[in-house]
Design a protein around this motif. Structure first.
Motif, mmCIF file in Angstrom:
data_model
loop_
_atom_site.group_PDB
_atom_site.id
_atom_site.type_symbol
_atom_site.label_atom_id
_atom_site.label_comp_id
_atom_site.label_asym_id
_atom_site.label_seq_id
_atom_site.Cartn_x
_atom_site.Cartn_y
_atom_site.Cartn_z
ATOM 1 N N PRO A 85 0.821 -1.214 0.000
ATOM 2 C CA PRO A 85 0.000 0.000 0.000
ATOM 3 C C PRO A 85 0.858 1.269 0.000
ATOM 4 O O PRO A 85 1.987 1.254 0.503
ATOM 5 N N LEU A 86 0.310 2.336 -0.551
ATOM 6 C CA LEU A 86 0.996 3.637 -0.566
ATOM 7 C C LEU A 86 0.410 4.522 0.545
ATOM 8 O O LEU A 86 -0.758 4.328 0.900
ATOM 9 N N PRO A 87 1.124 5.483 1.116
ATOM 10 C CA PRO A 87 2.532 5.790 0.845
ATOM 11 C C PRO A 87 3.447 4.728 1.457
ATOM 12 O O PRO A 87 3.136 4.163 2.505
ATOM 13 N N LEU A 88 4.553 4.502 0.797
ATOM 14 C CA LEU A 88 5.478 3.443 1.190
ATOM 15 C C LEU A 88 6.843 4.062 1.485
ATOM 16 O O LEU A 88 7.332 4.871 0.705
ATOM 17 N N HIS A 89 7.434 3.712 2.616
ATOM 18 C CA HIS A 89 8.771 4.221 2.933
ATOM 19 C C HIS A 89 9.732 3.063 3.165
ATOM 20 O O HIS A 89 9.326 1.990 3.619
ATOM 21 N N ALA A 90 11.004 3.305 2.869
ATOM 22 C CA ALA A 90 12.013 2.268 3.091
ATOM 23 C C ALA A 90 12.441 2.285 4.558
ATOM 24 O O ALA A 90 13.442 2.893 4.923
ATOM 25 N N THR A 91 11.639 1.642 5.404
ATOM 26 C CA THR A 91 11.955 1.576 6.835
ATOM 27 C C THR A 91 12.178 0.121 7.227
ATOM 28 O O THR A 91 11.777 -0.796 6.494
ATOM 29 N N ASP A 92 12.796 -0.088 8.393
ATOM 30 C CA ASP A 92 12.998 -1.468 8.853
ATOM 31 C C ASP A 92 11.655 -2.166 9.078
ATOM 32 O O ASP A 92 11.515 -3.356 8.814
ATOM 33 N N GLU A 93 10.652 -1.408 9.528
ATOM 34 C CA GLU A 93 9.325 -1.999 9.741
ATOM 35 C C GLU A 93 8.741 -2.541 8.433
ATOM 36 O O GLU A 93 8.275 -3.674 8.374
ATOM 37 N N ALA A 95 10.314 -3.317 5.758
ATOM 38 C CA ALA A 95 11.140 -4.410 5.245
ATOM 39 C C ALA A 95 10.777 -5.722 5.946
ATOM 40 O O ALA A 95 10.641 -6.766 5.297
ATOM 41 N N LYS A 96 10.590 -5.666 7.261
ATOM 42 C CA LYS A 96 10.245 -6.892 8.008
ATOM 43 C C LYS A 96 8.850 -7.379 7.641
ATOM 44 O O LYS A 96 8.592 -8.574 7.541
ATOM 45 N N LYS A 97 7.944 -6.420 7.430
ATOM 46 C CA LYS A 97 6.588 -6.784 7.017
ATOM 47 C C LYS A 97 6.639 -7.540 5.688
ATOM 48 O O LYS A 97 5.997 -8.566 5.513
ATOM 49 N N LEU A 98 7.429 -7.004 4.756
ATOM 50 C CA LEU A 98 7.546 -7.643 3.445
ATOM 51 C C LEU A 98 8.153 -9.043 3.590
ATOM 52 O O LEU A 98 7.689 -10.001 2.958
ATOM 53 N N LEU A 99 9.154 -9.157 4.430
ATOM 54 C CA LEU A 99 9.798 -10.464 4.645
ATOM 55 C C LEU A 99 8.757 -11.504 5.084
ATOM 56 O O LEU A 99 8.757 -12.634 4.601
ATOM 57 N N ASN A 100 7.855 -11.085 5.959
ATOM 58 C CA ASN A 100 6.829 -12.016 6.449
ATOM 59 C C ASN A 100 5.784 -12.363 5.399
ATOM 60 O O ASN A 100 5.062 -13.342 5.537
ATOM 61 N N LEU A 101 5.695 -11.527 4.355
ATOM 62 C CA LEU A 101 4.726 -11.812 3.298
ATOM 63 C C LEU A 101 5.252 -12.810 2.271
ATOM 64 O O LEU A 101 4.505 -13.339 1.454
ATOM 65 N N TYR A 102 6.564 -13.055 2.282
ATOM 66 C CA TYR A 102 7.142 -13.992 1.308
ATOM 67 C C TYR A 102 6.671 -15.417 1.616
ATOM 68 O O TYR A 102 6.787 -15.869 2.747
ATOM 69 N N PRO A 103 6.171 -16.133 0.592
ATOM 70 C CA PRO A 103 5.849 -17.542 0.808
ATOM 71 C C PRO A 103 7.155 -18.328 1.029
ATOM 72 O O PRO A 103 8.211 -17.899 0.567
ATOM 73 N N SER A 104 7.060 -19.469 1.681
ATOM 74 C CA SER A 104 8.297 -20.158 2.072
ATOM 75 C C SER A 104 9.052 -20.787 0.893
ATOM 76 O O SER A 104 10.261 -20.904 0.920
ATOM 77 N N ASN A 105 8.321 -21.171 -0.160
ATOM 78 C CA ASN A 105 9.005 -21.898 -1.241
ATOM 79 C C ASN A 105 9.402 -21.022 -2.433
ATOM 80 O O ASN A 105 9.650 -21.523 -3.516
ATOM 81 N N ILE A 117 10.801 0.310 -3.334
ATOM 82 C CA ILE A 117 10.549 -1.122 -3.543
ATOM 83 C C ILE A 117 11.864 -1.871 -3.705
ATOM 84 O O ILE A 117 12.048 -2.969 -3.175
ATOM 85 N N ASN A 118 12.820 -1.261 -4.397
ATOM 86 C CA ASN A 118 14.106 -1.942 -4.570
ATOM 87 C C ASN A 118 14.868 -2.082 -3.268
ATOM 88 O O ASN A 118 15.457 -3.128 -3.000
ATOM 89 N N ASP A 119 14.874 -1.032 -2.463
ATOM 90 C CA ASP A 119 15.551 -1.122 -1.164
ATOM 91 C C ASP A 119 14.932 -2.230 -0.311
ATOM 92 O O ASP A 119 15.642 -2.988 0.349
ATOM 93 N N LEU A 120 13.609 -2.319 -0.333
ATOM 94 C CA LEU A 120 12.923 -3.320 0.497
ATOM 95 C C LEU A 120 13.186 -4.737 -0.008
ATOM 96 O O LEU A 120 13.555 -5.628 0.763
ATOM 97 N N VAL A 121 12.996 -4.948 -1.328
ATOM 98 C CA VAL A 121 13.173 -6.304 -1.877
ATOM 99 C C VAL A 121 14.638 -6.740 -1.765
ATOM 100 O O VAL A 121 14.938 -7.890 -1.444
ATOM 101 N N LYS A 122 15.549 -5.793 -1.992
ATOM 102 C CA LYS A 122 16.975 -6.131 -1.905
ATOM 103 C C LYS A 122 17.329 -6.592 -0.492
ATOM 104 O O LYS A 122 18.054 -7.561 -0.300
ATOM 105 N N TRP A 123 16.764 -5.912 0.488
ATOM 106 C CA TRP A 123 17.037 -6.281 1.885
ATOM 107 C C TRP A 123 16.476 -7.669 2.198
ATOM 108 O O TRP A 123 17.158 -8.518 2.750
ATOM 109 N N LEU A 152 15.577 3.355 6.774
ATOM 110 C CA LEU A 152 15.451 4.097 8.030
ATOM 111 C C LEU A 152 15.245 3.071 9.131
ATOM 112 O O LEU A 152 14.220 2.394 9.168
ATOM 113 N N ILE A 153 16.245 2.897 9.991
ATOM 114 C CA ILE A 153 16.134 1.933 11.083
ATOM 115 C C ILE A 153 15.705 2.710 12.324
ATOM 116 O O ILE A 153 16.499 3.470 12.869
ATOM 117 N N GLN A 154 14.480 2.525 12.735
ATOM 118 C CA GLN A 154 13.915 3.291 13.855
ATOM 119 C C GLN A 154 14.280 4.774 13.765
ATOM 120 O O GLN A 154 14.844 5.351 14.687
#
Ligand SMILES: [Zn+2]
Length: 448
Positions: A85-93, A95-105, A117-123, A152-154
Motif C-alpha cells: 500500500p501507498l505511501p510506502l517508505h524504506a523503513t525497517d518496519e 522491510a520486516k513486514k515484506l519479509l513475512n509476506l514472502y511464501p516459504s518456497n 521497492i528496490n531497497d525493500l526487496v533487496k534487503w 530508516l532503522i527506527q
C-alpha cells in the motif's frame, strides 16, 4: 544504448590503477521494447520455471507488475503477488513486514518499482537468500545495481550491505511513462558523483582510504551522452530516459566495484538523508531522494568553491570542534532525541582531537595543490550544476523539496554528524569555514 554495459556484468575484473579485483554479481540487463514478454526466457535458464513473488505497489502494479506476473504465469510459473500500500517508505518496519509476506518456497523475486521497492526487496532477498530481478519503473535513482540497501532503522538512515539483483529488465516506454520529476531526480542523483568522487579522493589523501578511479570512469561515457540530451530528459523522451537509466545502472555497478556507496555518496547524500529523516520524524512526506540530492550537491559544490578561496595560513577550527564528543551528549540529545546515541557513535568515529586535527590540517596543506587540481578536474561549478538542474526541471530551491531555508541551515551545520564518512563538510569544519560561513553558503546558493 549509451555504452556497452554488458562487458561489466557477471564477472570478476581487475582495476589497473588500484590493483584490486572486483566482482559484479548482476549478470544481465535488458532495457528494450517488449522485453517484459520475453522475461520467462531470460530467467528460465537457471531457474527452471518455479515459484516467483512479484512485489509492486498500487501504481507500479498497473505500470508493469501485472505484465510481469502474467508473463511468468504464461510460462508455467507459480506466482505470488504482493501489492504494497501507498505511501510506502524504506523503513525497517516495512522491510520486516515484506519479509513475512514472502511464501516459504519462493525461488525468485521481482522488484517492480523504483527506489523504495528496490531497497525493500533487496534487503529481504539478502535476509532470505532469495535472488531477485529488478524491474525499474522510473530512472529515478542509482541504487538498482548497488550493493547496499538504504533503510530508516527506527528513524535513523543506515545503508546496509546487500546482494545486488541477478538481472535488470524494463522497457523504455515504461520508464518514460513515470512522472517527469522522477527522471529529474534520477539525473540529479547521478550528478552526486561530482561531489562524492572528490570527497572520496580527499579522504584517500587525508586518511589513506582506498580509492578506485573506475566507478567514475564507468559513468563518464554515459555522462557525455546525457549532456546533449538534457532537454529530451525534461520532456521524458524514451530514448533519453532509458539512456539515463543505463547511466544509473552503471553508477550502481560503480558502487558494487567499490564495495560501498562511497563513489556516489558524499556530503550531498548526507544532506539528503538528514532532510529525509527530519521530514519523516515530523510525519511529513519527504521529497524524492534525487531532488534532495540535487540541492545537497549545490550546497557541497558551493562549499568546495569557497574552500578553494581560502588560504592555508588562515585555517583554524573553532573551539567547539575540539570538544570531545562525550562532552556534547546533551547537545546531541536535544538535536536528535531518540536517535542521539547512534548519531553520536557515528560522529565520534571521525572526531579529531586537537593534535589529530593539527596533523590533518598539515596533510591538507601539504596536498593543497593536488587537492585544488582534484576539485577543479572532477567537479562542476555550482553555477553549471544549477543550470543543469534548471534544464531538466529539478529543484533548485529548498522550498521545492518541502524544506525551509532554516532547515537547510541546520542540515549544512549538522548533516555530517549522521555518518562516519569524511566529506567536504568535515573539511570545511577542519579549516574553520564552518560553522562561521553557513550564511554565506546559503547566500551563494541564492537562498538567503
Ligand atoms: Zn542517491
Amino acid at each position: 544504448m549509451v555504452s556497452e554495459i554488458g562487458r561489466f556484468l557477471g564477472r570478476k575484473w581487475k582495476c589497473e590503477r588500484c590493483g584490486q579485483e572486483h566482482f559484479v554479481p548482476t549478470k544481465w540487463t535488458n532495457i528494450s521494447r517488449n522485453s517484459l514478454s520475453s522475461l520467462p526466457n531470460l530467467v528460465n535458464q537457471d531457474k527452471g520455471g518455479q515459484f516467483a513473488v512479484v512485489v509492486s505497489d498500487e501504481v507500479t502494479w498497473k505500470v508493469a507488475g501485472e505484465k510481469v506476473a502474467n508473463s511468468l504465469k504464461g510460462a508455467g510459473w507459480q506466482v505470488n503477488e504482493i501489492l504494497l500500500p501507498l505511501p510506502l517508505h524504506a523503513t525497517d518496519e516495512a522491510a520486516k513486514k515484506l519479509l513475512n509476506l514472502y511464501p516459504s518456497n519462493v525461488s525468485l523475486a521481482f522488484a517492480v518499482g523504483s527506489g523504495t521497492i528496490n531497497d525493500l526487496v533487496k534487503w529481504v532477498a539478502t535476509q532470505l537468500k532469495v535472488p531477485y530481478i529488478a524491474i525499474p519503473t522510473a530512472a529515478s535513482m542509482n541504487g538498482y545495481t548497488s550493493p547496499i540497501s538504504a533503510l530508516l532503522i527506527q528513524g535513523f538512515k543506515r545503508t546496509q550491505p546487500c546482494q545486488p539483483p541477478e538481472g535488470v529488465l524494463t522497457e523504455p516506454e515504461i520508464v518514460a511513462s513515470a512522472p517527469q520529476e522522477m527522471t529529474a531526480a534520477g539525473y540529479a542523483d547521478l550528478m552526486s558523483k561530482t561531489v562524492a568522487d572528490v570527497d572520496w579522493q580527499i579522504s584517500n589523501l587525508l586518511w589513506g582510504e582506498h580509492y578506485c578511479p573506475l566507478p567514475r570512469k564507468l559513468v563518464a561515457e554515459a555522462d557525455d551522452w546525457l549532456q546533449n540530451r538534457l532537454t529530451d530528459l525534461s520532456r521524458n523522451e524514451p530514448e533519453a530516459v532509458s539512456g539515463l537509466l543505463e547511466a544509473l545502472l552503471l553508477s550502481g555497478i560503480g558502487m558494487t566495484i567499490a564495495g560501498s556507496s562511497t563513489p556516489s555518496s558524499g556530503a550531498e547524500h548526507l544532506i539528503s538523508h538528514w532532510l529525509e529523516m527530519k521530514a519523516i520524524s515530523e510525519g511529513k512526506e519527504p521529497a524524492l531522494h534525487g531532488l534532495q540530492v540535487g540541492i545537497g550537491t549545490l550546497v557541497a559544490l558551493t562549499v568546495y568553491e569557497m574552500l578553494l578561496e581560502t588560504e592555508p595560513s588562515d585555517w583554524r577550527p573553532t573551539e567547539n570542534e575540539l570538544l570531545n564528543p562525550d562532552e556534547r551528549k546533551t547537545e546531541f540529545e536535544s538535536r536528535y532525541g531518540a536517535i542521539a546515541e547512534r548519531v553520536l557513535s557515528e560522529f565520534s568515529a571521525k572526531w579529531l582531537s586537537r593534535e589529530r586535527a593539527n596533523e590533518a590540517r598539515q596533510r591538507l596543506k601539504e596536498n593543497w595543490e593536488r587537492i585544488r587540481e582534484i576539485v577543479t578536474s572532477t567537479w562542476v561549478t555550482p553555477e553549471v550544476h544549477r543550470q543543469r538542474l534548471t534544464t531538466i526541471k529539478a529543484a533548485t530551491h529548498p522550498k521545492e523539496i518541502g524544506a525551509s531555508v532554516d532547515e537547510l541551515y541546520e542540515a549544512i551545520l549538522h548533516a555530517r554528524e549522521i555518518r562516519r564518512r569524511w566529506t567536504v563538510l568535515d573539511t570545511a569544519y577542519l579549516v574553520g569555514l564552518l560553522p562561521d560561513q553557513v550564511d554565506q553558503i546559503l547566500k551563494r546558493c541564492g537562498w538567503a
